[in-house]
Design an enzyme around this catalytic site. Structure first.
Site, PDB file in Angstrom:
ATOM      1  N   LYS A  42       0.877  -1.175   0.000  1.00 16.37           N
ATOM      2  CA  LYS A  42       0.000   0.000   0.000  1.00 16.37           C
ATOM      3  C   LYS A  42       0.911   1.220   0.000  1.00 16.37           C
ATOM      4  CE  LYS A  42      -2.910   2.752   3.076  1.00 16.37           C
ATOM      5  NZ  LYS A  42      -3.817   2.788   4.243  1.00 16.37           N
ATOM      6  N   GLY A  81      -8.048   8.140  10.274  1.00 14.79           N
ATOM      7  CA  GLY A  81      -8.272   8.041  11.716  1.00 14.79           C
ATOM      8  C   GLY A  81      -9.353   8.938  12.263  1.00 14.79           C
ATOM      9  N   ALA A 135      -9.629   4.745   4.579  1.00 13.88           N
ATOM     10  CA  ALA A 135      -9.465   5.858   5.520  1.00 13.88           C
ATOM     11  C   ALA A 135     -10.743   6.652   5.773  1.00 13.88           C
ATOM     12  CB  ALA A 135      -8.370   6.822   5.086  1.00 13.88           C
ATOM     13  N   GLY A 136     -10.950   6.945   7.034  1.00 12.82           N
ATOM     14  CA  GLY A 136     -12.018   7.856   7.441  1.00 12.82           C
ATOM     15  C   GLY A 136     -13.363   7.207   7.691  1.00 12.82           C
ATOM     16  N   ASN A 170      -9.616   0.666   9.775  1.00 16.86           N
ATOM     17  CA  ASN A 170      -8.730   0.362  10.899  1.00 16.86           C
ATOM     18  C   ASN A 170      -9.249   1.045  12.158  1.00 16.86           C
ATOM     19  OD1 ASN A 170      -6.644  -0.014  12.759  1.00 16.86           O
ATOM     20  ND2 ASN A 170      -5.040   0.355  11.310  1.00 16.86           N
ATOM     21  N   THR A 171      -9.173   2.391  12.173  1.00 20.32           N
ATOM     22  CA  THR A 171      -9.553   3.117  13.383  1.00 20.32           C
ATOM     23  C   THR A 171     -10.979   2.806  13.822  1.00 20.32           C
ATOM     24  OG1 THR A 171      -8.032   4.885  12.808  1.00 20.32           O
ATOM     25  CG2 THR A 171      -9.769   5.434  14.370  1.00 20.32           C
TER      26      THR A 171
END
Lengths: 256, 66
Positions: free
Chosen positions: A97, A158, A184-185, A206-207
């Site tokens: 990535k 995040g 992301a996000g 992830n987050t």
């Protein structure tokens, strides 16, 4: 019915990709992978502290997962290439990535440097998945440079702010032949589901999972949301109408 | 013998191979990747790679990340 996501010649078991960062303990990872069904998991490359030793995160990542190291920490293409080569030397495959960031406040990726890193690493045989700011023309350059998929951000890394870039990502999904993976996000399963309903090939979170009170249960919810969104996309959602259209017959009323 | 290891000036008491250095630090060879003077050193070369004065060594591994 066959609905396979194939990237870099690999048929993936799921359209959910998972990040491995920020869990309260890495020992949670196997249960999250199992509950979510994720088939691809990201890791980062960092210096080892020779005085403190290191924990091996790979012992917590199921062998069935494809490992996708990221180039986080890279500020330009050259640094991303260096990190990618180090990652491949670990002997865990050739997926990478690309993440090139020089903006420390919003962590927005540098598309120009990312295109250059994509070109170099694809030529070296990596399976390259660039993380990028949603921009159709930059994505086309990444495709020409040899990317295996394109990973536009949904919101800054995040933040759990959700699918804020949907208009631009929608155009990318329409216009690109490569898989588009929203990375992301994304903060809620409903938002991941929306990405998939729109036709995204996959979602990377992830987050959202790591910051949940119960990361295993949240991982499961994301797996279900991604599967539901994909099913809805394949089912072909009906047209949106401006005014009401009765769902029940407009004849045979009792007052007639 | 002075060298830089992961960006820090380090003094090693005597010449040693990469393999010996990793063992002395209890670093698991299965887990780390090594770059010596900006070139990756394959694992099968660690036993015969001798660290030298002024070398710059990077020792990295995978950690959690998104």
């Amino acid at each position: 019915m066959s609905d396979k996501l194939i990237i870099g010649g690999v048929t993936l078991p799921s359209r959910l990709f998972l990040g491995s960062g920020k869990y309260s303990s890495n020992t949670l990872i196997p249960a999250i992978v199992e509950a979510s069904g994720a088939g691809v998991i990201t890791v980062a490359v960092r210096r080892v502290d020779p005085e403190a030793g290191q924990e091996n995160i790979l012992t917590h990542i199921p062998k069935t997962c494809i490992l996708m190291p990221n180039t986080s920490g890279a500020r330009n293409a050259a640094e991303a290439v260096r990190i990618a080569r180090l990652a491949r030397a670990a002997g865990c495959g050739d997926w990478i990535k690309i993440e090139v960031i020089s903006d420390n406040r919003y962590l927005l990726p540098d598309n120009q440097e990312t295109i250059e890193a994509t070109r170099i690493l694809a030529a070296e045989g990596f399976t390259v998945l660039p993380y990028m700011s949603p921009d159709l023309m930059a994505a086309k350059r990444m495709a020409e440079a040899g990317a295996a998929a394109i990973m536009p951000l949904g919101a800054p890394i995040g933040t759990n702010r959700g699918f804020r870039t949907k208009e631009l990502v929608r155009i990318m999904i329409e216009e690109l032949e490569l898989p588009v993976i929203v990375d992301a996000g994304i903060g809620r399963p409903s938002e991941a589901c929306e990405c998939m309903e729109m036709g995204a090939a996959a979602v990377l979170v992830n987050t959202a999972v790591a910051s949940a009170s119960d990361p295993v249960a949240m991982g499961r919810a994301f797996g279900q949301a991604v599967a539901a969104g994909r099913a809805a996309f394949l089912a072909g959602p009906g047209a949106v109408q401006e005014s009401a259209k009765a769902s029940s017959p407009l004849t045979g009323f009792l007052h007639e | 013998m002075n060298l830089r290891i992961n960006g820090k000036s380090t003094t090693l008491p005597h010449p040693q191979t990469l393999e010996a250095y990793l063992a002395s630090r209890n670093l698991d060879p299965a887990v780390v990747v090594i770059e010596l003077n900006e070139s990756i050193v394959p694992k099968d070369k660690w036993a015969q790679t001798l660290l030298a004065e002024g070398d710059s060594l990077e020792i990295v591994s995978f950690v959690g990340g998104g």
